[in-house]
Design an enzyme around this catalytic site. Sequence first.
Site, mmCIF file in Angstrom:
data_model
loop_
_atom_site.group_PDB
_atom_site.id
_atom_site.type_symbol
_atom_site.label_atom_id
_atom_site.label_comp_id
_atom_site.label_asym_id
_atom_site.label_seq_id
_atom_site.Cartn_x
_atom_site.Cartn_y
_atom_site.Cartn_z
ATOM 1 N N HIS A 1 -9.226 1.593 5.669
ATOM 2 C CA HIS A 1 -7.433 1.562 6.062
ATOM 3 C C HIS A 1 -8.013 2.817 7.369
ATOM 4 O O HIS A 1 -8.424 3.372 7.174
ATOM 5 C CB HIS A 1 -6.707 2.637 5.259
ATOM 6 C CG HIS A 1 -5.714 1.930 5.419
ATOM 7 N ND1 HIS A 1 -4.771 3.387 5.868
ATOM 8 C CD2 HIS A 1 -4.578 0.892 5.282
ATOM 9 C CE1 HIS A 1 -3.515 2.492 6.368
ATOM 10 N NE2 HIS A 1 -3.871 1.386 5.813
ATOM 11 N N GLU B 1 -6.431 4.820 8.284
ATOM 12 C CA GLU B 1 -6.047 6.324 8.086
ATOM 13 C C GLU B 1 -6.991 6.772 7.158
ATOM 14 O O GLU B 1 -7.444 8.451 7.505
ATOM 15 C CB GLU B 1 -4.577 6.305 6.666
ATOM 16 C CG GLU B 1 -3.115 6.266 7.586
ATOM 17 C CD GLU B 1 -2.684 5.492 6.262
ATOM 18 O OE1 GLU B 1 -2.542 5.834 5.404
ATOM 19 O OE2 GLU B 1 -1.603 5.124 7.604
ATOM 20 N N LYS C 1 0.184 4.663 -0.367
ATOM 21 C CA LYS C 1 -0.593 5.338 0.327
ATOM 22 C C LYS C 1 -0.075 6.606 -0.853
ATOM 23 O O LYS C 1 -0.268 6.906 -2.400
ATOM 24 C CB LYS C 1 0.169 5.973 1.696
ATOM 25 C CG LYS C 1 -0.364 4.657 2.625
ATOM 26 C CD LYS C 1 0.647 4.951 3.694
ATOM 27 C CE LYS C 1 0.337 3.474 4.656
ATOM 28 N NZ LYS C 1 -0.065 3.197 6.195
ATOM 29 N N SER D 1 4.170 -1.846 10.414
ATOM 30 C CA SER D 1 5.673 -1.667 9.896
ATOM 31 C C SER D 1 6.168 -3.103 9.811
ATOM 32 O O SER D 1 6.988 -4.218 10.857
ATOM 33 C CB SER D 1 5.559 -1.565 11.545
ATOM 34 O OG SER D 1 5.095 -0.208 11.528
ATOM 35 N N ASN E 1 1.073 -0.937 0.105
ATOM 36 C CA ASN E 1 -0.322 0.054 -0.060
ATOM 37 C C ASN E 1 0.749 1.314 0.135
ATOM 38 O O ASN E 1 1.993 1.466 0.698
ATOM 39 C CB ASN E 1 -0.989 0.136 1.166
ATOM 40 C CG ASN E 1 -1.605 1.243 1.798
ATOM 41 O OD1 ASN E 1 -1.547 2.337 0.959
ATOM 42 N ND2 ASN E 1 -1.981 1.383 2.982
ATOM 43 N N GLY F 1 3.290 2.552 10.215
ATOM 44 C CA GLY F 1 3.972 3.697 10.066
ATOM 45 C C GLY F 1 4.678 3.910 11.355
ATOM 46 O O GLY F 1 5.116 5.608 11.943
ATOM 47 N N GLU G 1 -5.677 -4.903 10.783
ATOM 48 C CA GLU G 1 -3.767 -3.584 11.390
ATOM 49 C C GLU G 1 -4.030 -2.760 12.322
ATOM 50 O O GLU G 1 -4.919 -1.758 12.599
ATOM 51 C CB GLU G 1 -4.089 -2.711 10.265
ATOM 52 C CG GLU G 1 -3.755 -3.325 8.511
ATOM 53 C CD GLU G 1 -2.883 -2.362 7.708
ATOM 54 O OE1 GLU G 1 -2.482 -2.373 7.131
ATOM 55 O OE2 GLU G 1 -4.165 -1.515 7.564
HETATM 56 P P1 PGA Z 1 3.288 0.054 7.420
HETATM 57 O O1 PGA Z 1 1.972 0.631 7.065
HETATM 58 O O2 PGA Z 1 3.759 -0.651 6.801
HETATM 59 O O3 PGA Z 1 3.452 1.769 7.112
HETATM 60 O O4 PGA Z 1 2.940 0.525 8.611
HETATM 61 C C1 PGA Z 1 0.377 -0.456 6.565
HETATM 62 C C2 PGA Z 1 -0.535 0.061 6.308
HETATM 63 O O5 PGA Z 1 -1.052 1.173 6.587
HETATM 64 O O6 PGA Z 1 -1.436 -0.382 5.524
#
Ligand code: PGA
Length: 256
Positions: free
Chosen positions: A95, A97, A12, A213, A10, A173, A167
């Site tokens: 998601h 976010e 983003k 992560s 992903n 992140g 998640e």
């Molecule tokens: P990240 O993001 O691997 O940077 O933690 C995962 C995600 O938001 O799908």
Amino acid sequence: MARRPLMAGNWKMNKTPSETEAFLATFVGHVRDASAEILLIPAFPSLDRAHRLLAGTRIQLGAQDVHSEPNGAYTGAVSGEMLRDVGCTYVLVGHSERRHVFGDDDERVRAKLEAALRSGLLPILCVGERLDARRAEATEEVVSKQLRTGMDGLSVDDANRVTIAYEPVWAIGTGETATPDQAQETIRFIRQWLEGSFSADLAETTRILYGGSVKPDNAAALLAQPDLDGALVGGASLDPESFVRIVAAAEGSDAR
Ligand code: PGA
């Protein structure tokens, strides 16, 4: 029945179409023989370019979001039909976010999931608790509410087309990963929820990914967990070499 691992990147709000092209020039050749299913989820403007460059490969394309309506006066929004037309097979819904930065609540997530199904896309329903919920031992409560509003009442056919991504928000992140045991425990719980709400069969066949992560050095330990069927990778999927190593961690994890 063995569940084939799904390794999804992903991106983003990262990578222009030209940067997408540069990524693919390195990445595609390195994953040609991968046994896992690979999915790239670039930003909307890069989808068409990626679709053209992925022709003839087995790499799938997905989008980060979809609007709940098929068309109309929704400035800035993108419909399922548009996503299908640029070659998407998957779409993320809910998601964290989208939930926490853009205010997508459970009802909107449900409407998007249904819109995805209506347009023939495979939704990846993202669920996960925030840090305060984990500390209050409310993870299962939060996740089951997100699952309930996301999936309750779907037909078996539709439910069969949903992939789930667990998640934990505190791990996205932040560099802080859920331990393999923590990921396994919640994903096991999600499978039990599917069994209770739908059927043992659906619980057995649904793919459930972990995200938060995931990196080349922790992917194998996570993927070794029996209920975990792949990863949704943000930051570490932006570098082709790093994502190749994460995809490689899935080799051999499908023997179940
Ligand atoms: P990240 O993001 O691997 O940077 O933690 C995962 C995600 O938001 O799908």
